[in-house]
Design a protein around this motif. Structure first.
Motif, short mmCIF file in Angstrom:
data_model
loop_
_atom_site.label_atom_id
_atom_site.label_comp_id
_atom_site.label_asym_id
_atom_site.label_seq_id
_atom_site.Cartn_x
_atom_site.Cartn_y
_atom_site.Cartn_z
N GLU A 47 0.91 -1.23 0.04
CA GLU A 47 0.10 -0.03 0.15
C GLU A 47 0.86 1.27 -0.06
OE1 GLU A 47 -2.77 2.86 0.16
OE2 GLU A 47 -3.18 0.99 -0.56
N ILE A 48 1.94 1.36 0.82
CA ILE A 48 2.86 2.63 0.97
C ILE A 48 3.46 2.59 -0.50
CG2 ILE A 48 4.98 3.33 1.88
CD1 ILE A 48 4.29 1.77 4.62
N MET A 49 3.92 1.66 -1.02
CA MET A 49 4.62 1.51 -2.70
C MET A 49 3.60 2.03 -3.64
SD MET A 49 7.53 1.48 -1.73
CE MET A 49 8.54 1.11 -0.19
N ARG A 50 2.43 1.84 -3.49
CA ARG A 50 1.38 2.22 -4.28
C ARG A 50 1.14 3.82 -4.36
NH1 ARG A 50 -1.40 -2.68 -3.41
NH2 ARG A 50 -2.68 -1.97 -1.70
N VAL B 174 7.65 5.60 4.19
CA VAL B 174 6.96 5.07 5.75
C VAL B 174 6.56 6.04 6.60
CG1 VAL B 174 7.44 3.63 7.71
CG2 VAL B 174 8.39 2.86 5.51
N LEU B 175 7.45 7.10 6.69
CA LEU B 175 6.84 8.10 7.67
C LEU B 175 5.67 9.05 7.13
CD1 LEU B 175 7.31 9.66 10.28
CD2 LEU B 175 9.38 10.87 9.20
N CYS B 176 5.83 9.16 5.87
CA CYS B 176 4.62 10.14 5.14
C CYS B 176 3.38 9.10 5.38
CB CYS B 176 4.87 10.11 3.81
SG CYS B 176 6.19 11.40 3.58
N TYR B 177 3.44 7.91 5.11
CA TYR B 177 2.23 7.09 5.42
C TYR B 177 1.81 7.12 6.84
CZ TYR B 177 -0.80 3.09 4.69
OH TYR B 177 -2.01 2.05 4.79
N ASN C 275 13.20 -3.54 6.34
CA ASN C 275 14.23 -3.50 7.14
C ASN C 275 14.14 -2.16 7.91
OD1 ASN C 275 16.08 -4.97 8.66
ND2 ASN C 275 17.89 -4.33 7.68
N ILE C 276 12.80 -1.47 7.95
CA ILE C 276 12.45 -0.26 8.51
C ILE C 276 12.19 -0.75 9.64
CG2 ILE C 276 11.43 1.93 8.03
CD1 ILE C 276 12.31 1.60 4.91
N GLN D 210 -1.28 -0.55 21.41
CA GLN D 210 -0.53 -0.20 20.21
C GLN D 210 -1.01 0.27 19.07
OE1 GLN D 210 2.79 -1.36 20.47
NE2 GLN D 210 3.42 -0.74 18.50
N LEU D 211 -0.67 1.51 18.74
CA LEU D 211 -1.08 2.01 17.33
C LEU D 211 -0.69 1.22 15.99
CD1 LEU D 211 -0.43 5.71 17.74
CD2 LEU D 211 -2.58 4.71 17.99
N THR D 212 -1.44 1.16 15.08
CA THR D 212 -1.11 0.43 13.80
C THR D 212 -1.22 1.39 12.64
OG1 THR D 212 -3.48 -0.19 13.32
CG2 THR D 212 -2.07 -1.82 15.01
N VAL D 213 -0.64 0.89 11.51
CA VAL D 213 -0.50 1.82 10.32
C VAL D 213 -0.85 0.87 9.31
CG1 VAL D 213 1.40 3.31 10.96
CG2 VAL D 213 1.93 1.39 10.02
#
Length: 256
Positions: free
Chosen positions: A34-37, A79-82, A235-236, A253-256
């Motif tokens: 989803e992030i890479m899309r 990852v951070l933007c998402y 690996n992030i 725990q928050l999820t993304v």
């Protein structure tokens, strides 16, 4: 408990752990996909290399350069933007004072600005031209607060350029700043200088080399560190940090 029951319980626990591992891998792959899309490329080759991204309800175009680490969009930034976009209620950036260190191409700063923050995007002097270009073209007339671009060489003239008495940041953001450079002492000094007691650090880190990975341990001498999200396939790891003793335990725990 007899030996047979003990072996049965052991096998059962091993099976549960394996199923949890497989489920975690599946979830990781789905989120990463989803992030890479969110990334897209120009349909036609242009004289300037650029990539496109969809975040915060906007199409963002980032001009890159291949001759410098800081002028390329790395996966940690995505990852951070998402995370910022999908957790905008828990981490509401509207009217918050945000600084990004090692902003590079400016993607994280742009997304934080589009989400309502008052952003200062910083990097080395040789990167400021491209950073300013990206920030301006993607935020002008689109943001509540027009972001600023400012030079920040880690560990140098910190009090002169960012005086403790007048600089207060609600958030410090960093994506892939611990990579292939000899200035980790200066990086830690910069975090320490910019961080007040109530400042939250959001830091996306890609693990590569032992020397750089050991920086996490050194970082924890000054800050409490919490893993928000982990992406094994990239690996992030995405961290939240605050000054020691200032982190409040979160109920879930928050999820993304």
């Amino acid at each position: 408990m007899d030996l047979t029951s003990s072996k049965h319980n052991h096998l059962k626990n091993e099976l549960i752990r394996e199923l949890e591992r497989q489920e975690g891998e599946k979830e990781d792959e789905q989120i990463v996909a989803e992030i890479m899309r969110r990334r897209f490329f120009p349909a036609l080759i242009t004289h300037k290399a650029w990539e496109g991204f969809h975040f915060a309800g906007h199409e963002i175009r980032i001009t890159e350069a291949t001759d410098c680490y800081g002028a390329v969009v790395w996966p940690s930034a995505l990852v951070l933007c998402y995370f910022l976009e999908t957790n905008s209620k828990q981490y509401n950036l509207v009217d918050k004072n945000v600084i990004e260190i090692g902003a590079g191409t400016g993607l994280v700063s742009i997304v934080a600005s589009l989400l309502g923050a008052l952003v200062t995007a910083t990097d080395l002097p040789e990167l400021l031209g491209n950073l300013q270009h990206n920030v301006l073209q993607n935020t002008k007339l689109k943001c509540k607060h027009q972001p600023r671009v400012k030079e920040l060489s880690w560990g140098i003239d910190l009090e002169k350029n960012f005086p403790r008495s007048s600089c207060h940041f609600d958030y410090i953001m960093a994506a892939d700043v611990v990579y292939h450079h000899p200035f980790l002492d200066e990086l830690l000094l910069t975090f320490d200088h910019l961080c007040k007691n109530d400042t939250v650090i959001l830091w996306a880190m890609k693990f590569r080399l032992d020397k750089e990975n050991q920086f996490v341990g050194r970082f924890q001498t000054l800050f409490d560190l919490e893993v928000i999200s982990n992406f094994p396939s990239l690996n992030i790891t995405l961290y939240k940090a605050m000054r020691k003793g200032r982190m409040k335990p979160r109920p879930s725990q928050l999820t993304v």
